[in-house]
Motif scaffolding. Structure first.
Motif, PDB file in Angstrom:
ATOM      1  N   VAL A  52      51.245  93.009  27.285  1.00  0.00           N
ATOM      2  CA  VAL A  52      51.604  92.703  25.728  1.00  0.00           C
ATOM      3  C   VAL A  52      52.809  93.834  25.586  1.00  0.00           C
ATOM      4  O   VAL A  52      52.753  95.034  25.880  1.00  0.00           O
ATOM      5  CB  VAL A  52      50.552  93.228  24.687  1.00  0.00           C
ATOM      6  N   PHE A  53      53.966  93.453  25.052  1.00  0.00           N
ATOM      7  CA  PHE A  53      54.889  94.155  24.439  1.00  0.00           C
ATOM      8  C   PHE A  53      54.570  94.111  22.934  1.00  0.00           C
ATOM      9  O   PHE A  53      54.580  93.198  22.296  1.00  0.00           O
ATOM     10  CB  PHE A  53      56.484  93.676  24.803  1.00  0.00           C
ATOM     11  N   ALA A  54      54.506  95.271  22.279  1.00  0.00           N
ATOM     12  CA  ALA A  54      54.280  95.454  21.084  1.00  0.00           C
ATOM     13  C   ALA A  54      55.394  96.343  20.203  1.00  0.00           C
ATOM     14  O   ALA A  54      55.658  97.367  21.009  1.00  0.00           O
ATOM     15  CB  ALA A  54      52.960  95.958  20.795  1.00  0.00           C
ATOM     16  N   GLY A  55      55.800  95.756  19.378  1.00  0.00           N
ATOM     17  CA  GLY A  55      56.785  96.445  18.485  1.00  0.00           C
ATOM     18  C   GLY A  55      58.384  96.277  18.905  1.00  0.00           C
ATOM     19  O   GLY A  55      59.237  96.902  18.509  1.00  0.00           O
ATOM     20  N   LEU A  56      58.586  94.936  19.613  1.00  0.00           N
ATOM     21  CA  LEU A  56      59.790  94.503  19.910  1.00  0.00           C
ATOM     22  C   LEU A  56      60.707  94.352  18.750  1.00  0.00           C
ATOM     23  O   LEU A  56      60.306  93.348  17.842  1.00  0.00           O
ATOM     24  CB  LEU A  56      59.557  93.407  20.879  1.00  0.00           C
ATOM     25  N   THR A  57      62.003  94.565  18.697  1.00  0.00           N
ATOM     26  CA  THR A  57      62.840  94.520  17.678  1.00  0.00           C
ATOM     27  C   THR A  57      64.253  94.053  18.337  1.00  0.00           C
ATOM     28  O   THR A  57      64.474  94.165  19.529  1.00  0.00           O
ATOM     29  CB  THR A  57      63.099  95.589  16.759  1.00  0.00           C
ATOM     30  N   LEU A  58      65.243  93.729  17.400  1.00  0.00           N
ATOM     31  CA  LEU A  58      66.629  93.303  17.993  1.00  0.00           C
ATOM     32  C   LEU A  58      67.282  94.615  18.398  1.00  0.00           C
ATOM     33  O   LEU A  58      68.146  94.479  19.096  1.00  0.00           O
ATOM     34  CB  LEU A  58      67.423  92.660  16.658  1.00  0.00           C
ATOM     35  N   GLU A  59      66.789  95.780  18.027  1.00  0.00           N
ATOM     36  CA  GLU A  59      67.414  97.089  18.660  1.00  0.00           C
ATOM     37  C   GLU A  59      67.086  97.281  19.983  1.00  0.00           C
ATOM     38  O   GLU A  59      67.862  98.241  20.762  1.00  0.00           O
ATOM     39  CB  GLU A  59      66.718  98.166  17.638  1.00  0.00           C
ATOM     40  N   HIS A  60      65.996  96.980  20.558  1.00  0.00           N
ATOM     41  CA  HIS A  60      65.578  97.280  21.702  1.00  0.00           C
ATOM     42  C   HIS A  60      66.394  96.368  22.797  1.00  0.00           C
ATOM     43  O   HIS A  60      66.757  95.348  22.977  1.00  0.00           O
ATOM     44  CB  HIS A  60      64.143  96.861  21.995  1.00  0.00           C
ATOM     45  N   LYS A  61      66.844  97.373  23.839  1.00  0.00           N
ATOM     46  CA  LYS A  61      67.498  96.875  25.167  1.00  0.00           C
ATOM     47  C   LYS A  61      66.424  96.838  26.387  1.00  0.00           C
ATOM     48  O   LYS A  61      65.596  97.232  26.195  1.00  0.00           O
ATOM     49  CB  LYS A  61      68.794  97.767  25.473  1.00  0.00           C
ATOM     50  N   ARG A  62      67.083  96.067  27.385  1.00  0.00           N
ATOM     51  CA  ARG A  62      66.307  96.119  28.392  1.00  0.00           C
ATOM     52  C   ARG A  62      65.944  97.498  29.069  1.00  0.00           C
ATOM     53  O   ARG A  62      64.713  97.688  29.592  1.00  0.00           O
ATOM     54  CB  ARG A  62      66.827  95.334  29.669  1.00  0.00           C
ATOM     55  N   GLY A  63      66.728  98.464  28.622  1.00  0.00           N
ATOM     56  CA  GLY A  63      66.214  99.971  29.129  1.00  0.00           C
ATOM     57  C   GLY A  63      65.116 100.428  28.480  1.00  0.00           C
ATOM     58  O   GLY A  63      64.243 101.107  29.065  1.00  0.00           O
ATOM     59  N   ASP A  64      65.012 100.092  27.038  1.00  0.00           N
ATOM     60  CA  ASP A  64      63.852 100.457  26.533  1.00  0.00           C
ATOM     61  C   ASP A  64      62.584  99.792  26.902  1.00  0.00           C
ATOM     62  O   ASP A  64      61.419 100.105  27.108  1.00  0.00           O
ATOM     63  CB  ASP A  64      64.088  99.933  24.777  1.00  0.00           C
ATOM     64  N   MET A  65      62.635  98.409  27.276  1.00  0.00           N
ATOM     65  CA  MET A  65      61.537  97.791  27.563  1.00  0.00           C
ATOM     66  C   MET A  65      61.216  98.284  29.055  1.00  0.00           C
ATOM     67  O   MET A  65      59.708  98.316  29.382  1.00  0.00           O
ATOM     68  CB  MET A  65      61.837  96.357  27.972  1.00  0.00           C
TER      69      MET A  65
END
Length: 500
Positions: A362-375
């Motif tokens: 599960v990814f929780a808290g995903l927003t448009l601000e997030h980039k693949r490095g954050d993931m």
């Protein structure tokens, strides 16, 4: 020059490694063998493929280095299997290996007769069809003619001990992997064996891991190039041997292997009775100690999945020189907590600490601000947090950790080592060799067994420290708060996993 020959019998092949007495890795060769899979989760191997791989690898080494200088042969091996052999040592069928999960009815049978807690206290393990004992039960229930002819049930390395020496033996760590072992008294558990409906006479004699199982026979010498009479030490299961290879040989030192599956283990003076039963306890190879152990299904595997899916182009083109250069650089640019993004790393269900085969990633808290490095940072933190849950359960039971030694592919990533240090709040130690902990552990066990080494302290010269990462107090405090959210996120999602 005096040599130690270690064989590491894995799932895909046998790695034979020759070490010099001073700890130098002299030669390594791997011989592969196959895996038979059917009905989705029935996994078997031909035991003679194991022996062929061991004999071939040994001959390659003895053709290059004098057999007279090999002081001992020892083993690590895949655990939790069930190989039925007759009175002459001939396999009666393929071995049901650790990955075989057919024994669901046998697991249910045990669960109906004894509580999970009582079983856990006796054996150090939960009831599960993945262990060797339920697989023996399956053979008895489904192949009674095979069971009737069975003289002994063996694990992988125990079969090779038989082929080399003629001795039907196992040792404490592989005995524990059957889940029929009394961890308090170092003997087969009459209670669990009787509940399983198994004949105790079909279980081999169990020796300490450092015991000499026997000496190389004339026939084995002819087939391998070893000298007849060379001592063969039992060795241990692969996960426990890896603890030796990292120097996890006394209280205060823990180790973590960051392979596809990942684990944390530490040395303890008594079996760990964890009320939450998040972890298992194995006999330690070092006499008098135990090895509390928690394995997650997909640690390094989650990282490799994320890199492969998010950075396929960069990996294919080797942009930056290494396939991990760009992913690591972008993950490093993401701040602690990955801008509020959290990842539950349960891509193939979970063993410790959740014990939920239906758990999902599960990814929780995903927003448009997030980039693949954050993931990717969230994936790395999620694995560390999950292992942190395992470690905390051990510490809550009174265990002590000063240093944690990391090995495996993930240990080479400096960012991940920094995350580990800050999540766990302990010093992270990277040894010079992160890939050979298991074979080193087997070699040193053999050396202690024949008196070549006075103690396991010799590990210090086999695998010296290359790097240390100290925890940052402020980061550790921040991760302690994130850990609470990580646990709550799992608890909120748990009811949905079955439906998903």
């Amino acid at each position: 020059m005096t040599y130690l020959l270690a064989h590491d019998l894995g799932t895909s092949g046998n790695k034979a490694v020759l070490y010099a007495e001073d700890g130098t890795l002299v030669y390594s060769v791997t011989k592969s063998y196959g895996l038979h899979v059917e009905n989705a989760n029935w996994c078997e191997q031909n035991a003679d493929d194991w022996w062929g791989a061991v004999a071939d690898a040994t001959r390659e080494i003895t053709e290059l280095y004098p057999a007279k200088d090999i002081a001992v042969v020892s083993f690590s091996g895949q655990m939790m299997g069930a190989l039925a052999v007759d009175k002459d040592g001939n396999p009666l069928r393929n071995s049901l290996i650790w990955a075989d999960m057919r024994a669901t009815a046998e697991e249910a049978c045990l669960r109906s007769q004894i509580s999970m807690w009582d079983h856990y206290r006796i054996t150090g393990h939960r009831i599960s069809g993945s262990y060797g004992g339920p697989k023996m039960m399956w053979i008895k229930n489904n192949e009674p003619e095979i069971y009737a002819k069975t003289a002994k049930f063996l694990n992988a390395k125990d079969y090779i001990l038989l082929k080399l020496t003629g001795s039907f033996v196992t040792e404490y760590t592989d005995a524990s992997s059957t889940n029929l072992w009394d961890q308090h008294n170092n003997r087969w558990s009459d209670t669990v064996v009787n509940l399983a409906g198994l004949d105790a006479a079909k279980l081999p004699d169990a020796l300490p891991s450092t015991a000499v199982a026997g000496k190389v026979t004339a026939e084995a010498a002819r087939l391998t190039g070893l000298l007849e009479g060379t001592p063969v030490v039992c060795g241990g299961g692969d996960g426990v041997c890896s603890a030796i290879g990292t120097g996890c040989i006394r209280p205060g030192i823990a180790h973590s292997c960051m392979g596809t599956s990942s684990w944390i283990a530490l040395t303890a003076e008594k079996p760990l009775e964890d009320p939450s039963m998040k972890n298992n306890t194995w006999p330690h190879i070092v006499p008098g100690y135990y090895l509390p152990f928690g394995t997650m299904q997909c640690g390094g595997g989650a990282f490799n999945w994320a890199v492969g899916e998010l950075y396929a182009h960069e990996v294919a083109e080797r942009i930056g020189g290494s396939k991990f250069a760009v992913p690591t650089r972008e993950a490093e640019a993401s701040p602690l907590g990955a801008k509020g993004l959290m990842f539950l790393p349960y891509l193939i269900g979970e063993r410790s600490p959740r014990w939920n085969p239906n758990a999902k990633g599960v990814f929780a808290g995903l927003t448009l601000e997030h980039k693949r490095g954050d993931m990717l940072r969230a994936v790395m933190e999620g694995v560390a947090l999950n292992l942190g849950v395992i470690l905390k359960s051990m510490l809550d039971c009174g265990c002590v950790v000063d240093d944690l030694v990391v090995v495996g592919g993930g240990a080479k990533n400096a960012l991940w080592r920094r995350i580990f240090a800050d999540v766990y709040g302990v010093k992270i130690v990277k040894p010079m060799n992160t890939d050979e902990a298991t074979s080193m552990g087997a070699a040193v066990t053999g050396g202690v067994g024949v008196g070549l080494f006075d103690s396991f302290d010799v590990m210090d010269r086999f695998n010296k420290t290359e790097d240390e990462t100290l925890p940052d107090a402020a980061n550790h405090a921040a991760y302690a708060e994130i850990m609470k959210l990580f646990d709550e996120c799992y608890e909120r999602m748990e009811p949905l996993f079955d439906r998903l």
